[in-house]
Write a protein that holds these residues in place. Structure first.
Motif, PDB file in Angstrom:
ATOM      1  N   HIS A  75      25.510  -6.542  52.551  1.00 52.00           N
ATOM      2  CA  HIS A  75      26.080  -6.437  53.897  1.00 52.00           C
ATOM      3  C   HIS A  75      26.596  -7.795  54.369  1.00 52.00           C
ATOM      4  O   HIS A  75      27.707  -7.896  54.915  1.00 52.00           O
ATOM      5  N   THR A  76      25.828  -8.844  54.153  1.00 56.30           N
ATOM      6  CA  THR A  76      26.309 -10.179  54.526  1.00 56.30           C
ATOM      7  C   THR A  76      27.549 -10.541  53.711  1.00 56.30           C
ATOM      8  O   THR A  76      28.512 -11.122  54.244  1.00 56.30           O
ATOM      9  N   ALA A  77      27.547 -10.182  52.431  1.00 56.30           N
ATOM     10  CA  ALA A  77      28.726 -10.440  51.595  1.00 56.30           C
ATOM     11  C   ALA A  77      29.938  -9.677  52.097  1.00 56.30           C
ATOM     12  O   ALA A  77      31.077 -10.171  52.009  1.00 56.30           O
ATOM     13  N   THR A  78      29.743  -8.463  52.637  1.00 59.16           N
ATOM     14  CA  THR A  78      30.858  -7.690  53.183  1.00 59.16           C
ATOM     15  C   THR A  78      31.507  -8.430  54.350  1.00 59.16           C
ATOM     16  O   THR A  78      32.734  -8.485  54.459  1.00 59.16           O
ATOM     17  N   HIS A  79      30.690  -9.022  55.222  1.00 56.34           N
ATOM     18  CA  HIS A  79      31.244  -9.797  56.337  1.00 56.34           C
ATOM     19  C   HIS A  79      32.006 -11.018  55.832  1.00 56.34           C
ATOM     20  O   HIS A  79      33.090 -11.346  56.335  1.00 56.34           O
ATOM     21  N   LEU A  80      31.450 -11.680  54.833  1.00 55.81           N
ATOM     22  CA  LEU A  80      32.140 -12.841  54.253  1.00 55.81           C
ATOM     23  C   LEU A  80      33.458 -12.417  53.615  1.00 55.81           C
ATOM     24  O   LEU A  80      34.485 -13.104  53.749  1.00 55.81           O
ATOM     25  N   LEU A  81      33.447 -11.290  52.914  1.00 57.72           N
ATOM     26  CA  LEU A  81      34.654 -10.786  52.256  1.00 57.72           C
ATOM     27  C   LEU A  81      35.734 -10.450  53.278  1.00 57.72           C
ATOM     28  O   LEU A  81      36.907 -10.795  53.092  1.00 57.72           O
ATOM     29  N   VAL A 124      34.607 -16.932  49.394  1.00 60.13           N
ATOM     30  CA  VAL A 124      33.308 -16.317  49.689  1.00 60.13           C
ATOM     31  C   VAL A 124      32.190 -17.123  49.043  1.00 60.13           C
ATOM     32  O   VAL A 124      31.167 -17.436  49.676  1.00 60.13           O
ATOM     33  N   ASN A 125      32.358 -17.507  47.787  1.00 58.64           N
ATOM     34  CA  ASN A 125      31.309 -18.256  47.099  1.00 58.64           C
ATOM     35  C   ASN A 125      31.107 -19.658  47.683  1.00 58.64           C
ATOM     36  O   ASN A 125      29.991 -20.192  47.671  1.00 58.64           O
ATOM     37  N   ARG A 157      20.385 -16.459  55.738  1.00 55.74           N
ATOM     38  CA  ARG A 157      21.340 -17.518  55.398  1.00 55.74           C
ATOM     39  C   ARG A 157      22.241 -16.999  54.274  1.00 55.74           C
ATOM     40  O   ARG A 157      21.826 -16.170  53.454  1.00 55.74           O
ATOM     41  N   THR A 158      23.465 -17.501  54.222  1.00 60.21           N
ATOM     42  CA  THR A 158      24.435 -16.985  53.237  1.00 60.21           C
ATOM     43  C   THR A 158      23.987 -17.273  51.807  1.00 60.21           C
ATOM     44  O   THR A 158      24.352 -16.544  50.883  1.00 60.21           O
ATOM     45  N   LEU A 186      30.004  -7.144  43.561  1.00 64.21           N
ATOM     46  CA  LEU A 186      28.575  -7.233  43.246  1.00 64.21           C
ATOM     47  C   LEU A 186      28.036  -8.561  43.762  1.00 64.21           C
ATOM     48  O   LEU A 186      28.773  -9.549  43.874  1.00 64.21           O
ATOM     49  N   THR A 187      26.743  -8.568  44.060  1.00 66.18           N
ATOM     50  CA  THR A 187      26.107  -9.798  44.512  1.00 66.18           C
ATOM     51  C   THR A 187      24.772  -9.979  43.794  1.00 66.18           C
ATOM     52  O   THR A 187      24.251  -9.047  43.166  1.00 66.18           O
ATOM     53  N   GLY A 188      24.216 -11.197  43.932  1.00 66.16           N
ATOM     54  CA  GLY A 188      22.867 -11.461  43.451  1.00 66.16           C
ATOM     55  C   GLY A 188      22.687 -11.203  41.970  1.00 66.16           C
ATOM     56  O   GLY A 188      23.582 -11.450  41.152  1.00 66.16           O
TER      57      GLY A 188
END
Length: 896
Positions: free
Chosen positions: A567-573, A619-620, A692-693, A717-719
């Protein structure tokens, strides 16, 4: 009054009576699967009437955008619209009939200055209270008419709130020449046929009952008022016009249509009709796209595409072929006219106009070819006056003609369309995997939710925890709402407080278990079907559970952490896409699950590889920066003023949660906490997030694709899953390197280039050999040609790698023979293929398209083409010689 003054006068009057102004809801109804679109002013208020949600105020006023699909085919006349606005005032358990009637009368006669003697009233047959209240306002009894349920009872659908209503009509004057009732002095509202004398300007609904699926009606939690006054209809009366197209609402839009087409409005009936279609449909489409609807072949998107293509069709009737797009220019006039009342039109103007231009260009590419086919179909069916279902389907599937447009064009020449045949073709297509969207509702379950929503108010407390001590407040099981459940029962359980996040904002609902003193529930999913109600769906796997049991709600911590990362990655994306591609990018849908994230966004073109690389890199960078992710609750208006982004299709309460990914704008080394913050992302969001991101870990874009006109999709994908993806890609490169004898991955590309060059060279040599063999075979066929008069016939099985090789042989043979009918058959990839050619001097006797259809049919195939050349494919290669024998006979008969 101009239209802006009418709108503002209505709002100001109702605010003076204690109403709170509520912004128009989206044309896409939130949380109501029974509706494609917001089709009435009361749609956003249904949950309040049903007691499923708390209203922001008990008195509310709105100017609601409305879209209805029932009249699309009628648009172009003087009366019908698909998009319109509804002025409405609403009471949820506050005032009732007395105030609603008195205020409607006051507004119409004192503020809008409509003559009192021109207003007529209709009421429900047995509503004596409404009758007496209208008498008190001064309406004479002879202008108050009672009608049965089919005329004066309002329903929000087969299932939902309902109640008797009272309508106010404006008398536009007797029409004795056209109406026998007017001539006899007995005309009144709701008579059939409608002579057009009475124009409904307001509908007051006394919303007191709920109709269930079986037709039974029960009382709603309170007595409510739902009123609706058609903005466009009211403008007709207040501006003294005959039709809505004569009002200032449409004047500028029609002028723009005149400008882009070079035609004038008000001179020729057929031209006027087409101009009205273009003006109305462009206005409707502009609002639909602004509210997040995109063209597609199903559901809401199909309706949008249907009105767009109908508009383009009528544009071509006005101007013919055009090298430039026109809908986008008409839409600019719509936006300019309406943006003061609907500012989001201007915010989305660039994307809207680009999408309209792209959709128009796409349809224009096939429009003329489709029209040529339709004209050919109509000419060939002059005796039956019927377009077959398969023909209508071909127009739909191949040329993009909506069925309704085919019907409309056919009807202009008194043709019917075989609807059953068309539906049969559509069903066959759906069986091949194109299932149509379905809008349905489980009425029983909805009633269970309403029951529990009245009894309890469950609260989510799980932003910072995955375990919580709580109490069972309600159970829905096999028997409906029940007090307990046993092992093996599928249940939906409501807790007083819960750590389980209910699905929302694209994030999947939590899973885990609920453990009590006497039983345990395995929770598969968590949902919030009504405001303030959270249900945990699962199965009792041990013992027994009961209402009032003290339990422990345990969320699976690993899946929760995975969902938070995504979900946090979606906001960053989302923020990265807007920075790289532009501010026109808006989220159009998302899935945040533990194992992946999917993000749909608005963007006209395909995303370039270098753009995707820039997005992933950005994003990264933000992930490695380990930025604080913070959230806070605040009033909705304050959140928007503070720069938070609201998402299309989401429904927000007065108090919202804002999730920000922000860092100090500068660091001066001091300990002050008053640094100005710079936010990379700031959105309204109720979901769970990392703190935190840096907790996101690695972010990898796995794919990017188109999912519709103006709509793109990224899957990422994340993590740990992103790490596993990278390791697999590296392993794949190593395996490829071994096969290509490349010592390092960087050498693989050069090795592939070398192999590709070798392969291209071999292909060229093969083509040269095939051409030489073909020329040799042509010489053999030339010697075997049979003469029929001055013409030659060549029908033969040939050796060819593809249809292009067959065509090349045919062209060479045709050049040498001069006047000939040629039919070739060849087995290519285990399937029979056919080619027919007829020289131009013989097409009056033999047509290649007719020949090929009959020949291919022998092998179970089909095809077609021009009179001078046609090709076809078949299924049964064993019958190729039989098919060629038929071809030889048909060619001989034609020339003889």
């Amino acid at each position: 009054m101009n239209s802006a003054e009418i709108r503002q006068t209505f709002i100001d009057f109702m605010v003076s009576k204690g109403h709170e102004q509520i912004p128009s809801a989206s044309l896409v109804p939130h949380g109501d699967p029974t509706l494609l679109f917001t089709s009435a002013g009361m749609v956003p208020f249904k949950p309040y009437f049903m007691g499923l949600a708390e209203p922001p105020a008990t008195r509310m006023v709105t100017v609601q955008k409305v879209f209805r699909t029932t009249d699309i085919g009628e648009v172009g006349d003087y009366n019908h619209l698909t998009f319109f606005e509804m002025l409405g005032n609403f009471s949820v358990g506050d005032y009732f009939k007395k105030e609603a009637i008195a205020w409607a009368w006051e507004l119409l006669t004192e503020r809008f200055k409509l003559p009192k003697d021109k207003l007529w009233i209709s009421i429900f047959l047995t509503d004596d209270e409404a009758h007496d209240l209208w008498i008190e306002t001064g309406v004479p009894g002879e202008r108050i008419n009672r009608y049965p349920e089919e005329n004066n009872y309002w329903f929000s659908g087969d299932v939902g709130p309902c109640g008797p209503n009272s309508e106010i009509f404006f008398d536009r004057g007797k029409r004795p020449a056209a109406c026998e009732f007017c001539a006899a002095g007995t005309c009144k509202p709701n008579l059939e046929p409608d002579c057009g004398r009475f124009n409904e300007v307001w509908n007051l609904v006394f919303m007191t009952l709920y109709q269930a699926e079986d037709g039974t009606r029960t009382e709603l939690p309170s007595k409510n008022i739902d009123t609706g006054s058609g903005f466009e209809r009211l403008a007709i009366q207040l501006q003294g016009k005959d039709t809505v197209y004569d009002t200032d609402i449409f004047a500028d839009i029609i002028t723009r249509v005149e400008t882009v087409t070079g035609k004038s409005y008000g001179e020729v009936a057929g031209i006027d009709f087409a101009i009205r279609v273009v003006a109305e449909h462009t206005r409707a489409a502009t609002f639909l796209i602004t509210d997040g609807v995109l063209p597609s072949n199903e559901g809401r998107g199909y309706v949008l595409r249907r009105i767009l293509r109908r508009a383009v069709y009528f544009l071509t009737q006005l101007k013919g072929a055009s090298d430039e797009t026109l809908l986008d220019k008409v839409a600019e006039a719509v936006i300019t006219k309406m943006e003061s009342a609907h500012p989001d039109l201007r915010d989305r103007a660039s994307f809207t106009t680009r999408l309209l231009a792209a959709e128009e260009s796409k349809f224009r590419e096939t429009l003329e070819r489709g029209r040529a086919l339709l004209d050919e179909i109509l000419a060939g069916a002059a005796s039956t006056k019927k377009v077959s279902g398969s023909q209508a389907f071909t127009l739909y599937d191949t040329f993009g003609y909506p069925l309704e447009l085919t019907q409309e064009i056919a009807a202009q020449q008194s043709f019917d369309v075989d609807l059953k045949g068309f539906e049969k073709e559509m069903a066959a297509q759906r069986e091949r995997g194109r299932a149509a969207a379905k809008f349905d509702i489980d009425a029983d379950r909805t009633e269970h939710y309403a029951t529990l929503a009245k009894q309890t108010d469950s609260r989510f407390v799980g932003y910072d925890r995955t375990a919580h001590e709580t109490t069972i407040a309600g159970i829905i099981g096999p028997a409906g709402v029940q007090d307990s459940a046993e092992a093996g029962d599928a249940v939906e359980v409501v807790l007083v407080e819960t750590a389980f996040y209910p699905e929302g904002g694209g994030q999947a609902g939590d899973a885990g278990e609920i453990v009590g003193p006497n039983g345990r529930i395995a929770v598969d999913d968590t949902q919030s079907p009504a405001e303030g109600l959270i249900v945990h769906r699962g199965k009792v796997v041990e013992g027994r559970i009961a209402v009032s049991d003290a339990v422990r709600a345990l969320v699976d911590p690993e899946t929760r952490r995975a969902s938070q990362r995504n979900h946090t990655a979606t906001h960053l994306l989302h923020a990265a896409l807007r920075e790289v591609l532009g501010d026109h990018v808006r989220q159009a849908g998302s899935l945040v699950a533990p194992d992946r994230l999917r993000f749909d966004f608005t963007h006209i073109e395909s995303t370039k590889p270098e753009e995707l690389a820039a997005v992933q890199r950005l994003v990264n960078e933000k992930v490695r920066a380990d930025i604080d992710v913070h959230w806070e609750h605040m009033p909705y208006d304050d959140a928007l003023k503070g720069g938070a982004m609201a998402l299309f299709g989401e429904k927000y309460t007065r108090e919202v949660r804002v999730v920000g990914i922000c860092e100090p704008a500068h660091d001066d080394g001091s300990d002050s906490h008053e640094h100005e913050m710079r936010c990379f992302s700031k959105e309204l969001c109720g979901g769970t997030h990392c703190h935190r991101t840096g907790e996101v870990g690695t972010f990898i874009i796995a794919s990017e694709s188109s999912v519709g006109s103006g709509l793109r999709r990224i899957e990422a994908l994340t993590g740990p899953l992103a790490d596993a993806y990278i390791l697999e890609q590296q392993a794949s490169l190593r395996r490829l390197g071994v096969k290509l004898n490349a010592q390092q991955p960087v050498e693989i590309e050069a090795r592939i280039d070398a192999l590709q060059a070798d392969l291209d060279g071999e292909r060229k040599r093969l083509q040269q050999l095939e051409r030489a063999a073909g020329r040799s075979e042509v010489d053999t066929l030339l010697a075997a040609a049979e003469k029929v008069g001055d013409a030659s016939i060549v029908v033969a099985r040939v050796t060819a790698a593809n249809v292009d090789a067959m065509r090349e042989m045919g062209d060479l043979l045709k050049t040498k023979l001069g006047s000939a009918v040629i039919v070739f058959g060849a087995v290519i990839n285990d399937r029979p293929n056919f080619l027919a050619m007829v020289t131009s001097d013989l097409t009056s006797k033999a047509k290649a398209g007719d020949l090929i259809k009959q020949i291919a049919a022998v092998t179970g195939g089909g095809g077609g083409g021009r009179p001078d050349m046609a090709q076809a494919g078949g299924k049964d290669a064993s019958k190729l010689d039989e098919a060629l024998a038929l071809g030889k006979r048909l060619a001989s008969e034609a020339l003889s």
